[in-house]
Design an enzyme around this catalytic site. Structure first.
Site, mmCIF file in Angstrom:
data_model
loop_
_atom_site.group_PDB
_atom_site.id
_atom_site.type_symbol
_atom_site.label_atom_id
_atom_site.label_comp_id
_atom_site.label_asym_id
_atom_site.label_seq_id
_atom_site.Cartn_x
_atom_site.Cartn_y
_atom_site.Cartn_z
ATOM 1 N N ASN A 1 1.131 6.445 -47.058
ATOM 2 C CA ASN A 1 1.170 7.870 -47.364
ATOM 3 C C ASN A 1 2.033 8.065 -48.610
ATOM 4 O OD1 ASN A 1 0.996 10.682 -47.134
ATOM 5 N ND2 ASN A 1 2.789 10.804 -45.799
ATOM 6 N N HIS B 1 4.377 10.823 -50.734
ATOM 7 C CA HIS B 1 5.130 12.037 -50.409
ATOM 8 C C HIS B 1 5.940 12.465 -51.638
ATOM 9 C CE1 HIS B 1 7.167 14.893 -47.851
ATOM 10 N NE2 HIS B 1 8.323 14.508 -48.381
ATOM 11 N N SER C 1 7.779 9.036 -52.937
ATOM 12 C CA SER C 1 7.861 7.845 -52.089
ATOM 13 C C SER C 1 6.470 7.471 -51.600
ATOM 14 C CB SER C 1 8.714 8.125 -50.844
ATOM 15 O OG SER C 1 9.978 8.648 -51.188
ATOM 16 N N THR D 1 6.913 11.824 -38.644
ATOM 17 C CA THR D 1 6.578 12.582 -39.853
ATOM 18 C C THR D 1 7.352 11.987 -41.026
ATOM 19 O OG1 THR D 1 6.236 14.575 -38.555
ATOM 20 C CG2 THR D 1 6.588 14.885 -40.909
ATOM 21 N N ASP D 2 6.671 11.196 -41.838
ATOM 22 C CA ASP D 2 7.266 10.575 -43.035
ATOM 23 C C ASP D 2 8.454 9.664 -42.698
ATOM 24 O OD1 ASP D 2 5.412 11.947 -44.643
ATOM 25 O OD2 ASP D 2 6.686 13.722 -44.699
#
Ligand code: GAR
Length: 206
Positions: A113, A115, A142, A150-151
């Site tokens: 992912n 971000h 990142s 979540t992240d």
């Protein structure tokens, strides 16, 4: 768009305008790049990323929560849509939903992912706004491996971006995205070309 047979299949999940997706599509036009974008999956039928994929001839799938009875069924639907493309790597590029157990069981070992903040600071849907509101002088982007939080996953790569006195959310996000696109293409290239290792949360790109 098929590229040479050895190129790694990458599936990109998007919810928004898809400029990060575009950077991956553009990079993949170079046959020397080790990946090809095999498919694009979205939770939103109106996502701009869909048009970008179609314009390049990349197959797309819409997996909208409203078409599923519950979250678990939707999650399973995402896994099914991704599976079709047999990806070596899945990239969440502006995908604004949390993936659940069924998806993670199948693809959690190869999903990243991106971000718009320096995690673990400012996770969630408003990373740029939250960093600005906190008054940080440096923020950034990142790329992380996805886990159930979540992240919260292990960090693959980060780059810093300075905050200017006159920044608002839009101007800062735009400057972050310039860096983010470059970082994402670099990380996806390296991960698909040489793989990666994770030891005690520390990610090493070969
Ligand atoms: C990117 O900045 C990405 O990091 C962010 O959405 C933007 C998508 O831009 N993702 C998140 O905030 C996920 N928490 P794009 O639609 O122009 O590619």
């Amino acid at each position: 768009m098929e590229g040479r047979p050895g190129r790694a299949a990458v599936v990109v999940l998007v919810s928004g305008t898809g400029t990060l997706l575009q950077a991956l599509l553009d990079a993949a036009t170079d046959p020397a790049v080790p990946f090809r974008v095999a498919g694009v999956v979205t939770d939103r039928p109106d996502a701009g990323g869909l048009d970008r994929a179609r314009a390049t001839g990349v197959p797309t799938a819409v997996v909208a929560p409203k078409d599923f009875p519950d979250r678990a069924a939707w999650d399973d639907g995402v896994a099914r849509a991704v599976r079709v493309f047999a990806p070596r790597l899945v990239v969440l590029a502006g995908f604004m939903r949390i993936l659940g157990a069924a998806y993670l069981a199948e693809f959690g070992d190869r999903t990243v992912n991106t971000h718009p903040a320096l995690l673990p600071s400012f996770p969630g849907a408003h990373g740029v706004r939250d960093a600005l509101a906190h008054g940080v002088k440096v923020t950034g982007t990142s790329v992380i491996l996805v886990d159930a939080g979540t992240d919260t996953g292990p960090i693959v790569a980060q780059r810093a971006v300075e905050v200017r006195d006159d920044d608002d959310e839009a101007s800062l996000h735009e400057r972050i995205k310039v860096v983010e696109r470059e970082l994402l293409v670099d990380v996806v290239s390296r991960m698909t070309a040489h793989g990666w290792q994770v030891t005690d949360r520390k990610v090493r790109l070969a």
